[in-house]
Design a protein around this motif. Structure first.
Motif, mmCIF file in Angstrom:
data_model
loop_
_atom_site.group_PDB
_atom_site.id
_atom_site.type_symbol
_atom_site.label_atom_id
_atom_site.label_comp_id
_atom_site.label_asym_id
_atom_site.label_seq_id
_atom_site.Cartn_x
_atom_site.Cartn_y
_atom_site.Cartn_z
ATOM 1 N N MET A 71 0.838 -1.195 0.000
ATOM 2 C CA MET A 71 0.000 0.000 0.000
ATOM 3 C C MET A 71 0.871 1.242 0.000
ATOM 4 O O MET A 71 1.897 1.283 0.656
ATOM 5 N N MET A 72 0.443 2.239 -0.759
ATOM 6 C CA MET A 72 1.197 3.489 -0.776
ATOM 7 C C MET A 72 0.753 4.368 0.377
ATOM 8 O O MET A 72 -0.403 4.333 0.781
ATOM 9 N N ALA A 73 1.690 5.154 0.871
ATOM 10 C CA ALA A 73 1.345 6.134 1.899
ATOM 11 C C ALA A 73 0.352 7.131 1.314
ATOM 12 O O ALA A 73 0.391 7.398 0.112
ATOM 13 N N PRO A 74 -0.533 7.668 2.171
ATOM 14 C CA PRO A 74 -1.546 8.607 1.679
ATOM 15 C C PRO A 74 -0.953 9.736 0.842
ATOM 16 O O PRO A 74 -1.496 10.080 -0.202
ATOM 17 N N GLN A 75 0.180 10.310 1.263
ATOM 18 C CA GLN A 75 0.749 11.420 0.502
ATOM 19 C C GLN A 75 1.244 10.971 -0.864
ATOM 20 O O GLN A 75 1.167 11.719 -1.835
ATOM 21 N N ALA A 76 1.722 9.736 -0.958
ATOM 22 C CA ALA A 76 2.174 9.211 -2.252
ATOM 23 C C ALA A 76 0.991 9.088 -3.220
ATOM 24 O O ALA A 76 1.134 9.322 -4.418
ATOM 25 N N LEU A 77 -0.166 8.722 -2.687
ATOM 26 C CA LEU A 77 -1.372 8.620 -3.519
ATOM 27 C C LEU A 77 -1.793 10.004 -4.017
ATOM 28 O O LEU A 77 -2.238 10.158 -5.156
ATOM 29 N N VAL A 78 -1.652 11.013 -3.167
ATOM 30 C CA VAL A 78 -1.981 12.376 -3.555
ATOM 31 C C VAL A 78 -1.035 12.833 -4.669
ATOM 32 O O VAL A 78 -1.449 13.425 -5.660
ATOM 33 N N ALA A 79 0.255 12.519 -4.513
ATOM 34 C CA ALA A 79 1.247 12.884 -5.527
ATOM 35 C C ALA A 79 0.933 12.204 -6.854
ATOM 36 O O ALA A 79 0.982 12.841 -7.915
ATOM 37 N N ARG A 80 0.587 10.936 -6.799
ATOM 38 C CA ARG A 80 0.267 10.199 -8.029
ATOM 39 C C ARG A 80 -0.924 10.825 -8.749
ATOM 40 O O ARG A 80 -0.911 10.997 -9.970
ATOM 41 N N ALA A 81 -1.947 11.197 -7.989
ATOM 42 C CA ALA A 81 -3.141 11.821 -8.574
ATOM 43 C C ALA A 81 -2.801 13.172 -9.196
ATOM 44 O O ALA A 81 -3.237 13.498 -10.307
ATOM 45 N N MET A 82 -1.994 13.960 -8.486
ATOM 46 C CA MET A 82 -1.620 15.275 -9.008
ATOM 47 C C MET A 82 -0.787 15.143 -10.276
ATOM 48 O O MET A 82 -1.034 15.836 -11.260
ATOM 49 N N LEU A 83 0.188 14.249 -10.258
ATOM 50 C CA LEU A 83 1.061 14.079 -11.423
ATOM 51 C C LEU A 83 0.284 13.582 -12.639
ATOM 52 O O LEU A 83 0.551 13.997 -13.764
ATOM 53 N N ALA A 84 -0.696 12.729 -12.410
ATOM 54 C CA ALA A 84 -1.541 12.256 -13.510
ATOM 55 C C ALA A 84 -2.349 13.414 -14.097
ATOM 56 O O ALA A 84 -2.500 13.529 -15.312
ATOM 57 N N ALA A 85 -2.843 14.297 -13.232
ATOM 58 C CA ALA A 85 -3.612 15.457 -13.699
ATOM 59 C C ALA A 85 -2.720 16.419 -14.484
ATOM 60 O O ALA A 85 -3.138 16.982 -15.497
ATOM 61 N N VAL A 86 -1.483 16.587 -14.023
ATOM 62 C CA VAL A 86 -0.530 17.452 -14.741
ATOM 63 C C VAL A 86 -0.296 16.906 -16.145
ATOM 64 O O VAL A 86 -0.356 17.627 -17.144
#
Length: 108
Positions: A2-17
């Protein structure tokens, strides 16, 4: 794993970028604490973005540094709490509502 919550936020942001045709660069201020996590450029606009989990909190050092940066014109700075919030910031960079979005949501 499982990814840490902040890593999931980063993944979502980078995908949006990426979806919006932009770039993101992880930031670190040499010899100084409190840098926002990312410098993002989308649609010829830039933003400094700090990523937190849904229940994350800014440190006092981050608060002080963000305020100093903003005072000197290093802005807009956003604190994204969770993946949805991060995606919303990035999607707004590509929209006609960017100026008003910044006015309401940027760090002061």
């Amino acid at each position: 794993a499982m990814m840490a919550p902040q890593a999931l936020v980063a993944r979502a942001m980078l995908a949006a970028v990426k979806r919006n045709g932009g770039i993101a660069r992880k930031l670190e201020f040499s010899g100084r604490a409190g840098a926002p996590d990312y410098l993002v450029a989308v649609n010829n606009r830039i933003a400094f973005i700090e990523l937190k989990s849904d229940r994350g909190k800014l440190s006092d050092i981050q608060r002080a540094e963000f305020s100093t940066l903003a005072k000197y014109g290093v802005k807009p700075i956003f604190v994204a709490f969770g993946a949805d919030n991060a995606r919303t910031i990035i999607d707004n960079m590509a929209s006609d509502d960017w100026a008003s979005f910044c006015e309401v949501n940027q760090w002061r």
